[in-house]
Design an enzyme around this catalytic site. Structure first.
Site, PDB file in Angstrom:
ATOM      1  N   ASP A 238      76.906 -18.334  68.610  1.00  0.00           N
ATOM      2  CA  ASP A 238      77.566 -17.908  67.371  1.00  0.00           C
ATOM      3  C   ASP A 238      78.630 -18.916  66.934  1.00  0.00           C
ATOM      4  O   ASP A 238      79.114 -19.713  67.737  1.00  0.00           O
ATOM      5  CB  ASP A 238      78.299 -16.569  67.603  1.00  0.00           C
ATOM      6  CG  ASP A 238      77.331 -15.406  67.677  1.00  0.00           C
ATOM      7  OD1 ASP A 238      76.114 -15.639  67.749  1.00  0.00           O
ATOM      8  OD2 ASP A 238      77.813 -14.260  67.681  1.00  0.00           O
ATOM      9  N   ASP A 239      79.017 -18.797  65.678  1.00  0.00           N
ATOM     10  CA  ASP A 239      80.206 -19.460  65.080  1.00  0.00           C
ATOM     11  C   ASP A 239      80.024 -20.944  64.759  1.00  0.00           C
ATOM     12  O   ASP A 239      80.944 -21.574  64.262  1.00  0.00           O
ATOM     13  CB  ASP A 239      81.470 -19.306  65.955  1.00  0.00           C
ATOM     14  CG  ASP A 239      81.868 -17.860  66.163  1.00  0.00           C
ATOM     15  OD1 ASP A 239      81.345 -17.002  65.433  1.00  0.00           O
ATOM     16  OD2 ASP A 239      82.684 -17.585  67.057  1.00  0.00           O
ATOM     17  N   HIS A 288      75.393 -15.612  60.389  1.00  0.00           N
ATOM     18  CA  HIS A 288      76.590 -15.022  61.013  1.00  0.00           C
ATOM     19  C   HIS A 288      77.700 -14.928  59.964  1.00  0.00           C
ATOM     20  O   HIS A 288      78.860 -15.156  60.276  1.00  0.00           O
ATOM     21  CB  HIS A 288      77.009 -15.885  62.214  1.00  0.00           C
ATOM     22  CG  HIS A 288      78.052 -15.254  63.099  1.00  0.00           C
ATOM     23  ND1 HIS A 288      77.973 -13.962  63.546  1.00  0.00           N
ATOM     24  CD2 HIS A 288      79.205 -15.749  63.633  1.00  0.00           C
ATOM     25  CE1 HIS A 288      79.030 -13.691  64.317  1.00  0.00           C
ATOM     26  NE2 HIS A 288      79.793 -14.759  64.366  1.00  0.00           N
ATOM     27  N   HIS A 292      82.959 -15.880  58.305  1.00  0.00           N
ATOM     28  CA  HIS A 292      83.417 -15.060  59.440  1.00  0.00           C
ATOM     29  C   HIS A 292      84.385 -13.952  59.069  1.00  0.00           C
ATOM     30  O   HIS A 292      85.265 -13.590  59.853  1.00  0.00           O
ATOM     31  CB  HIS A 292      84.020 -15.933  60.552  1.00  0.00           C
ATOM     32  CG  HIS A 292      83.722 -15.380  61.929  1.00  0.00           C
ATOM     33  ND1 HIS A 292      84.455 -14.360  62.489  1.00  0.00           N
ATOM     34  CD2 HIS A 292      82.772 -15.685  62.827  1.00  0.00           C
ATOM     35  CE1 HIS A 292      83.968 -14.077  63.681  1.00  0.00           C
ATOM     36  NE2 HIS A 292      82.932 -14.863  63.912  1.00  0.00           N
ATOM     37  N   TYR A 329      82.246 -10.466  64.812  1.00  0.00           N
ATOM     38  CA  TYR A 329      82.987  -9.647  65.789  1.00  0.00           C
ATOM     39  C   TYR A 329      82.080  -8.585  66.421  1.00  0.00           C
ATOM     40  O   TYR A 329      82.561  -7.607  66.983  1.00  0.00           O
ATOM     41  CB  TYR A 329      84.214  -8.977  65.135  1.00  0.00           C
ATOM     42  CG  TYR A 329      85.125  -9.968  64.442  1.00  0.00           C
ATOM     43  CD1 TYR A 329      85.939 -10.812  65.198  1.00  0.00           C
ATOM     44  CD2 TYR A 329      85.150 -10.104  63.061  1.00  0.00           C
ATOM     45  CE1 TYR A 329      86.759 -11.750  64.579  1.00  0.00           C
ATOM     46  CE2 TYR A 329      85.971 -11.034  62.443  1.00  0.00           C
ATOM     47  CZ  TYR A 329      86.768 -11.850  63.200  1.00  0.00           C
ATOM     48  OH  TYR A 329      87.569 -12.775  62.585  1.00  0.00           O
ATOM     49  N   HIS A 379      78.903 -19.362  72.409  1.00  0.00           N
ATOM     50  CA  HIS A 379      79.466 -19.948  71.183  1.00  0.00           C
ATOM     51  C   HIS A 379      79.387 -21.464  71.278  1.00  0.00           C
ATOM     52  O   HIS A 379      79.928 -22.042  72.232  1.00  0.00           O
ATOM     53  CB  HIS A 379      80.923 -19.491  71.011  1.00  0.00           C
ATOM     54  CG  HIS A 379      81.057 -18.012  70.893  1.00  0.00           C
ATOM     55  ND1 HIS A 379      81.065 -17.186  71.994  1.00  0.00           N
ATOM     56  CD2 HIS A 379      81.137 -17.205  69.810  1.00  0.00           C
ATOM     57  CE1 HIS A 379      81.166 -15.925  71.585  1.00  0.00           C
ATOM     58  NE2 HIS A 379      81.208 -15.918  70.264  1.00  0.00           N
TER      59      HIS A 379
HETATM   60 ZN    ZN Z   1      81.596 -14.915  65.545  1.00  0.00          ZN
END
Ligand code: ZN
Length: 421
Positions: A238-239, A288, A292, A329, A379
Site C-alpha cells: 500500500d501507499d 488506494h 489517502h 486505513y 508498504h
Molecule cells: Zn494506506
C-alpha cells in the site's frame, strides 16, 4: 554548428537528465493511523526549495497535532491530509502545490487551504506571478466575478487583486496556463471553497522550453502457470509507488513472485516509468484512493473523486483498468461498501512494517503469521520493508510457497473449489 549543438545536448543530459530518461522524483509520504495523517511532498534535491516546503509541511503537522490530534470522539477521528502537485516546466521551473485538508470533530467545517511554491532552478530564486506573466488585473477581477458570482466579496476582491499585492498571489503554471488560487476568506465568504482560476498565457515574460512527453504504453497482461497444490500467498503493498517500488519488483522477479500494488492516484504521473515496470513484470495495480483521505467520512462526490480520479489517471497514463480497491486505513463501513462498485480487498496478515521499521523484526512477524491462502499487507514506501523481503522471499521459496497477486490468489481458490466438486 551541428556538432556544437549535439555537444550541448549531451552536456545537458549529463547534468539535468534528458526528459525521456529523466530520473523520477522522490515523493516523501507520511502516513499515520491515529489520528489520521496522510501527507505527500516532493523532495527535489534543491536545498533552498526543499527547506521551504518541508518547513511548511512540518509547521502544519505541528499545528494539527497541537490543536486537533487529541480530540477523538464518537463523531470521528481527527484527520490531516496534505496532497501535492509537482511539475517541472521546461526542465527549469519547479511548480509545487500543496492542498491541506484538516477535519476534526471539534470543527464545524473542515479546513481547506492551498499553498504554492514556484522556483526557478537556473536563477535560483522563488518566483512571483509577476515574474512570469504580465497579467491584466481588470481581466482577473472580471473572470472571478463571472465564474464565482455568488462567492466573491467585492471589498476583499478589490483589496486583494491589486498591482502591489500580485507578488503575494498563489499560483502555478504549465506550458499553456497560469493558475491563480485563493483560499476561503481571501476574496470570498467562508462557505465557499478554494478558488482556482485558470488563465491561458498571454504576455508571458519567460521562455519555456517545449518538452515532448511520450505516454504510450502497451499494457499486456502476463499469464503465469499457477499451481493449485502449492501453498500460496498474495503479497500486497500500500501507499506507493515510491523510490523503493522498482527495487521491490526486481527482488520479486528473482523469486518468480508477483504482487498487488495498491497505489495512490496523486503519484501516478511522477512514477510513470516505475508503474510501467511494475505492470510489465506480471504484477497487478489496485486503487488506494487519490491522496489517502479517510474514505468513510467523504461526501458521495468526494468519494467518487478519490476513486475515479485514481482509476482515470491510471487508465490515461498506463492504459490499465483497475478492478480492486483497498480502503485507506483499512477503514470500511457497510455504507461505504454499498457505494463502491469495485472489489474491496483487505488483508489477514499485517506485517506491521509501518510500525516496526526493522527488517529482521518485520520478517519474523511475517514468517510466523503466513499460511496458505493469506493476503499479506506491506508498504512499499519504507526501505526496511524492501530489506525484510530479502529475508522473507528466500525463506518462503525454501518452504515451497507460491507468491502471487490478489487476483491470481482468487483464481487459485476458484480452481481449488472446482476440483473439489
Ligand atoms: Zn494506506
Amino acid at each position: 554548428m551541428k556538432k556544437k549543438f549535439l555537444f550541448l545536448f549531451l552536456i545537458t543530459c549529463l547534468f539535468v537528465g534528458c526528459h525521456s530518461k529523466m530520473k523520477e522524483p522522490y515523493i516523501e509520504g507520511i502516513i499515520e493511523n491515529s489520528p489520521r495523517i496522510g501527507i505527500h511532498y516532493p523532495v527535489t534535491n534543491i536545498k533552498e526549495l526543499d527547506e521551504k516546503t518541508k518547513e511548511y509541511i512540518l509547521n502544519i503537522k505541528k499545528k494539527f497535532t497541537h490543536e486537533f490530534a487529541n480530540h477523538f470522539s464518537l463523531k470521528g477521528i481527527p484527520e490531516l491530509n496534505i496532497d501535492y502537485e509537482y511539475t517541472v516546466i521546461g526542465n527549469r521551473y519547479y511548480n509545487i502545490l500543496f492542498a491541506v485538508f484538516i477535519d476534526s470533530p471539534t470543527l464545524a467545517h473542515p479546513i481547506n487551504e492551498i499553498k504554492t511554491f514556484v522556483y526557478d532552478s537556473v536563477e535560483k530564486k522563488f518566483l512571483t506571478v509577476e515574474d512570469i506573466s504580465s497579467l491584466n488585473i481588470g481581466k482577473i477581477k472580471e473572470e472571478l466575478l463571472t465564474n464565482y458570482k455568488d462567492c466573491i466579496l467585492l471589498t476583499e476582491l478589490n483589496n486583494t487583486i491589486t498591482k502591489e499585492n500580485l507578488q503575494n498571489i498563489k499560483f502555478t503554471f504549465t506550458n499553456d496556463f497560469v493558475t491563480l488560487y485563493f483560499n476561503p476568506y481571501e476574496i470570498t465568504s467562508g462557505n465557499c471553497n478554494i478558488i482556482k482560476l485558470k488563465i491561458p498565457h498571454s504576455n508571458l515574460k519567460i521562455e519555456i522550453e517545449k518538452e515532448e512527453i511520450n505516454h504510450t504504453f502497451d499494457y499486456k497482461p502476463v499469464y503465469k502457470n499457477l499451481s493449485i497444490t502449492k501453498p500460496t500467498i498474495a503479497l500486497t503493498f500500500d501507499d506507493g509507488p515510491s523510490k523503493y517500488t522498482k527495487q521491490i519488483v526486481e527482488l520479486l522477479n528473482k523469486y518468480n513472485a508477483s504482487a498487488t500494488f495498491f497505489i495512490l492516484g496523486n503519484k501516478v504521473k511522477n512514477y510513470e516509468e516505475t508503474l510501467k515496470y511494475v505492470l510489465s513484470n506480471g504484477n497487478e495495480l489496485g486503487n488506494h484512493s487519490y491522496n489517502h483521505k479517510d474514505l468513510t467520512k467523504l461526501s458521495k462526490e468526494d468519494l467518487y473523486n478519490q476513486i475515479d480520479m485514481t482509476n482515470q489517471v491510471v487508465k490515461d497514463t498506463l492504459n490499465y483498468d483497475i478492478k480492486l480497491l483497498r480502503p485507506t486505513y483499512g477503514s470500511i463501513t457497510k455504507n461505504l461498501q454499498k457505494k463502491i462498485e469495485m472489489d474491496i480487498i483487505l488483508w489477514n496478515v499485517d506485517t506491521y512494517d509501518w510500525k516496526l521499521r526493522n527488517a529482521k523484526k518485520i520478517a519474523d512477524k511475517t514468517l510466523t503469521d503466513i499460511k496458505d491462502g493469506k493476503v499479506v499487507l506491506m508498504h512499499d514506501i519504507y526501505e526496511t520493508t524492501y530489506e525484510s523481503l530479502k529475508i522473507i522471499l528466500p525463506e518462503l521459496e525454501k518452504q515451497g510457497y507460491q507468491i502471487v497477486t490478489v487476483s491470481e490468489l482468487k483464481e487459485i481458490e476458484r480452481l481449488r473449489n472446482e476440483s473439489k466438486e
